[in-house]
Design an enzyme around this catalytic site. Sequence first.
Site, mmCIF file in Angstrom:
data_model
loop_
_atom_site.group_PDB
_atom_site.id
_atom_site.type_symbol
_atom_site.label_atom_id
_atom_site.label_comp_id
_atom_site.label_asym_id
_atom_site.label_seq_id
_atom_site.Cartn_x
_atom_site.Cartn_y
_atom_site.Cartn_z
ATOM 1 N N GLY A 110 0.820 -1.210 0.000
ATOM 2 C CA GLY A 110 0.000 0.000 0.000
ATOM 3 C C GLY A 110 0.846 1.248 0.000
ATOM 4 C CD GLU A 127 -1.171 8.319 1.053
ATOM 5 O OE1 GLU A 127 -1.505 9.519 1.104
ATOM 6 O OE2 GLU A 127 -0.676 7.696 2.008
ATOM 7 C CG HIS A 152 -3.695 -9.503 -35.394
ATOM 8 N ND1 HIS A 152 -2.340 -9.438 -35.111
ATOM 9 C CD2 HIS A 152 -4.074 -10.760 -35.040
ATOM 10 C CE1 HIS A 152 -1.935 -10.587 -34.597
ATOM 11 N NE2 HIS A 152 -2.965 -11.410 -34.551
ATOM 12 C CD GLU A 194 6.492 -2.388 -9.488
ATOM 13 O OE1 GLU A 194 7.697 -2.268 -9.199
ATOM 14 O OE2 GLU A 194 5.889 -3.464 -9.410
#
Length: 386
Positions: A126, A129, A345, A370
């Site tokens: 955690g 924020e 594609h 990160e």
Amino acid sequence: MSLDHRLSPEHEALRRTVQEFAHDVVAPKIGDFYERHEFPYEIVREMGRMGLFGLPFPEEYGGMGGDYLALGLALEELARVDSSVAITLEAGVSLGAMPIFRFGTEEQRQEWLPKLCSGQMLGAFGLTEPECGSDAGGTRTTARLDEATDEWVINGTKCFITNSGTDITGLVTVTAVTGREEDGKPRISSIIVPSGTPGFTVAAPYSKVGWNASDTRELSFSDVRVPAANLLGEEGRGYAQFLRILDEGRIAISALATGLAQGCVDESVSYAKAREAFGKPIGANQAIQFKLADMEMRAHTARIAWRDAASRLLHGEPFKKEAALAKLYSSEIAVTNAREATQIHGGYGFMNEYPVARMWRDSKILEIGEGTSEVQRMLIARELGL
């Protein structure tokens, strides 16, 4: 230091085992979980039985006695097929268990690591924020020590926390301000909060663009009380601790991003050989060939980058810059490869039944999580002495 990144027989055997698992077990099932936004408990349990959650940890704590290179290899092979499964492993190991292994007391390690290494339990980290984002030093969550009861009392909110609300989540390590320095700067500490602690509320899962078969939630803490012994490492050292964790985690995310980039190559080569237009496979067209050559070049270079950073970590050498370089490059080329794979594609690349559509949706977060690409550039410039 040697830059020979050829794998040992043990590492190659692990890579092949995870590759087979990804193709035989994950690939046939994960699309349905993804479309239902459902956590793949069955797949995660199987990963636990394989020992993937314990790869870089010592056997004395229930781990496999491997290293960070082994973890990266597993993440790359999983992400070649699906990133939701890969990020569940990455967060469970790098962010859930690694802080306890790196900074925990022997009692904390004995209590938590065997369950985390087996995959029977997931841990979460955690940090982020709602009003801080990349400014992790601006943490507003607080924890005060109630000396009468010898407990930490935690208040605050965390957001975008992976693995935080599954049925097998057992703990969240929370960063919180536990005091102030003489110059007014916050003293940030890390505290283990077990799931189910009164006052600890886990919100409903986010509605996300990608990673739809992984668990990501907002957490709130209202007078949450945990024993003083749940402090992880030294009081006031939480900021330095999570910087180390993030440095290592960037290697893992780079491996994951490399896997996604390589998966885009895999899918596109197969499609280019099978899809015909104007009387021949589209792979016979030089325009498609050049796209695929560039995609392969990017994935290959990203692989060298993350393995170099992992090698430096394993040899006890400085690796902060190399981890940032690897994370920055691999995440950006994952986005590029996903875009090119979708283009190859054509209309089918826009259909969720094709893996490249999932890869396209999953790629963008790699430039954000990160440490954003901007933060990586800041770190690299700082390491250059600027």
